[in-house]
Write a protein that holds these residues in place. Structure first.
Motif, PDB file in Angstrom:
ATOM      1  N   GLN A 108       0.840  -1.195   0.000  1.00 12.25           N
ATOM      2  CA  GLN A 108       0.000   0.000   0.000  1.00 12.25           C
ATOM      3  C   GLN A 108       0.886   1.260   0.000  1.00 12.25           C
ATOM      4  O   GLN A 108       2.094   1.171   0.226  1.00 12.25           O
ATOM      5  N   PRO A 109       0.291   2.413  -0.261  1.00  7.37           N
ATOM      6  CA  PRO A 109       1.074   3.657  -0.255  1.00  7.37           C
ATOM      7  C   PRO A 109       1.717   3.916   1.114  1.00  7.37           C
ATOM      8  O   PRO A 109       1.184   3.510   2.155  1.00  7.37           O
ATOM      9  N   ASP A 110       2.848   4.591   1.102  1.00  5.83           N
ATOM     10  CA  ASP A 110       3.508   4.961   2.350  1.00  5.83           C
ATOM     11  C   ASP A 110       2.582   5.839   3.187  1.00  5.83           C
ATOM     12  O   ASP A 110       2.053   6.835   2.690  1.00  5.83           O
TER      13      ASP A 110
ATOM     14  N   ALA B  38       6.123  -8.525  15.194  1.00  7.16           N
ATOM     15  CA  ALA B  38       5.880  -9.164  13.901  1.00  7.16           C
ATOM     16  C   ALA B  38       5.047  -8.246  13.007  1.00  7.16           C
ATOM     17  O   ALA B  38       5.308  -8.112  11.800  1.00  7.16           O
ATOM     18  N   GLY B  39       4.054  -7.588  13.608  1.00  6.45           N
ATOM     19  CA  GLY B  39       3.245  -6.648  12.854  1.00  6.45           C
ATOM     20  C   GLY B  39       4.056  -5.473  12.338  1.00  6.45           C
ATOM     21  O   GLY B  39       3.866  -5.022  11.200  1.00  6.45           O
ATOM     22  N   ALA B  40       4.974  -4.986  13.164  1.00  2.00           N
ATOM     23  CA  ALA B  40       5.835  -3.876  12.733  1.00  2.00           C
ATOM     24  C   ALA B  40       6.695  -4.293  11.549  1.00  2.00           C
ATOM     25  O   ALA B  40       6.945  -3.500  10.635  1.00  2.00           O
ATOM     26  N   GLY B  41       7.147  -5.543  11.548  1.00  2.00           N
ATOM     27  CA  GLY B  41       7.934  -6.037  10.425  1.00  2.00           C
ATOM     28  C   GLY B  41       7.122  -6.082   9.145  1.00  2.00           C
ATOM     29  O   GLY B  41       7.618  -5.724   8.069  1.00  2.00           O
ATOM     30  N   ILE B  42       5.860  -6.515   9.238  1.00  2.00           N
ATOM     31  CA  ILE B  42       5.005  -6.552   8.051  1.00  2.00           C
ATOM     32  C   ILE B  42       4.705  -5.133   7.567  1.00  2.00           C
ATOM     33  O   ILE B  42       4.718  -4.855   6.359  1.00  2.00           O
ATOM     34  N   LEU B  43       4.454  -4.225   8.499  1.00  2.00           N
ATOM     35  CA  LEU B  43       4.204  -2.835   8.114  1.00  2.00           C
ATOM     36  C   LEU B  43       5.435  -2.205   7.459  1.00  2.00           C
ATOM     37  O   LEU B  43       5.303  -1.289   6.657  1.00  2.00           O
ATOM     38  N   GLY B  44       6.622  -2.698   7.813  1.00  7.92           N
ATOM     39  CA  GLY B  44       7.836  -2.180   7.196  1.00  7.92           C
ATOM     40  C   GLY B  44       7.866  -2.384   5.697  1.00  7.92           C
ATOM     41  O   GLY B  44       8.529  -1.640   4.974  1.00  7.92           O
ATOM     42  N   GLY B  45       7.128  -3.379   5.223  1.00  7.15           N
ATOM     43  CA  GLY B  45       7.023  -3.603   3.784  1.00  7.15           C
ATOM     44  C   GLY B  45       5.755  -3.026   3.190  1.00  7.15           C
ATOM     45  O   GLY B  45       5.409  -3.332   2.043  1.00  7.15           O
ATOM     46  N   ASN B  46       5.048  -2.204   3.974  1.00  9.09           N
ATOM     47  CA  ASN B  46       3.801  -1.567   3.533  1.00  9.09           C
ATOM     48  C   ASN B  46       2.706  -2.580   3.197  1.00  9.09           C
ATOM     49  O   ASN B  46       1.790  -2.287   2.441  1.00  9.09           O
ATOM     50  N   ARG B  47       2.784  -3.784   3.777  1.00 12.91           N
ATOM     51  CA  ARG B  47       1.742  -4.793   3.555  1.00 12.91           C
ATOM     52  C   ARG B  47       0.653  -4.636   4.618  1.00 12.91           C
ATOM     53  O   ARG B  47       0.465  -5.485   5.484  1.00 12.91           O
ATOM     54  N   ILE B  48      -0.050  -3.533   4.562  1.00 10.82           N
ATOM     55  CA  ILE B  48      -1.046  -3.219   5.576  1.00 10.82           C
ATOM     56  C   ILE B  48      -2.234  -4.168   5.494  1.00 10.82           C
ATOM     57  O   ILE B  48      -2.679  -4.726   6.500  1.00 10.82           O
ATOM     58  N   THR B  49      -2.751  -4.385   4.284  1.00 14.05           N
ATOM     59  CA  THR B  49      -3.884  -5.298   4.129  1.00 14.05           C
ATOM     60  C   THR B  49      -3.496  -6.717   4.516  1.00 14.05           C
ATOM     61  O   THR B  49      -4.269  -7.439   5.151  1.00 14.05           O
ATOM     62  N   LEU B  50      -2.286  -7.124   4.151  1.00 13.19           N
ATOM     63  CA  LEU B  50      -1.802  -8.451   4.532  1.00 13.19           C
ATOM     64  C   LEU B  50      -1.794  -8.606   6.047  1.00 13.19           C
ATOM     65  O   LEU B  50      -2.231  -9.632   6.587  1.00 13.19           O
ATOM     66  N   LEU B  51      -1.319  -7.586   6.748  1.00 10.55           N
ATOM     67  CA  LEU B  51      -1.301  -7.634   8.216  1.00 10.55           C
ATOM     68  C   LEU B  51      -2.702  -7.824   8.768  1.00 10.55           C
ATOM     69  O   LEU B  51      -2.924  -8.649   9.671  1.00 10.55           O
TER      70      LEU B  51
END
Length: 247
Positions: free
Chosen positions: A18-20, A110-123
């Motif tokens: 997703q967008p930054d 773990a959530g912070a790691g996923i957000l680091g790749g901008n995978r918000i919906t995935l999280l």
């Protein structure tokens, strides 16, 4: 029936970046989570999310160490209980008891790691999947309702909300789990000091190891502080650089 194009679109949405988010959003969600953790009335409601992660940590640790998991109960006073069978001592029991208080900030990390790749919906979808998996193990009505309401809220945000709303929701949740891992440890020690939690995780650990309960409370606190620090660095990178950690 969902078409191939529909499945492809869902897959792209799930795995796509997703967008930054604006750095201000990352900062404000952190402040908002801190307010919730620090405010008594807000904490009493939001603490249910920490309890879900706490009991989920016990359950996962029990399964990974070969114990037989009988079920999970979540109560309206934000307490919980995970029942498993196996050796009452040994490494498996130690890991199972340790996992509860450590789970919320570790899930947040773990959530912070996923957000680091901008995978918000995935999280958000991973959160829904974990809640559904935990629902199978719930053994009381309030616990089932808690998971259904929480999972339904997360799913609704991931499906219907605008990207900025999804980002605000996801960052608030991650900050909350990182910060919310510390307050239960403080509450635990206060209750122990008053003799009101003689069968706490720390006291049970003291009963099967050479170390006293206060040692284990200290372990909970130090590990959770370290995880909070690491998670904050991952999230604060967006504030300091003004863009995603993944570039």
């Amino acid at each position: 029936m969902v078409s191939i194009d529909g499945l492809t679109s869902i897959w792209d949405t799930l795995l796509g970046a997703q967008p930054d988010p604006p750095p201000l959003l990352v900062l404000l969600t952190g402040v908002g989570a801190l307010v919730v953790v620090s405010t008594g009335r807000l904490w009493r409601v939001a603490r249910n999310a920490v309890t879900i992660a706490h009991e989920g940590g016990h359950a996962l640790a029990a399964l990974l160490t070969g114990r037989r998991l009988h079920g999970i109960r979540l109560h309206s006073d934000t307490s919980g209980l995970t029942l498993s069978a196996g050796r009452p001592t040994g490494l498996g029991m130690v890991i199972t008891l340790l996992a509860g208080y450590l789970a919320p900030p570790l899930v947040g990390l773990a959530g912070a790691g996923i957000l680091g790749g901008n995978r918000i919906t995935l999280l958000l979808w991973v959160a829904v999947a974990l809640l559904l998996a935990m629902l199978v193990l719930i053994r009381n009505v309030f616990g089932a309702l808690s998971l259904l309401v929480t999972g339904g809220l997360v799913l609704a945000v991931s499906w219907y909300a605008a990207p900025q709303v999804q980002a605000a929701f996801a960052y608030t949740g991650v900050w909350f789990l990182l910060l919310g891992g510390l307050r239960p440890v403080v509450e635990l020690q206060r209750l122990r000091a008053r003799g009101r939690m003689p069968a706490s995780d720390a006291d049970q650990l003291a009963g099967i190891t050479p170390f006293p309960a206060f040692f284990w409370v200290s372990v909970f606190a130090l590990v959770n502080l370290a995880v909070l620090g690491f998670g904050a660095v991952l999230l604060a990178g967006r504030i300091l650089t003004g863009h995603g950690l993944s570039g």
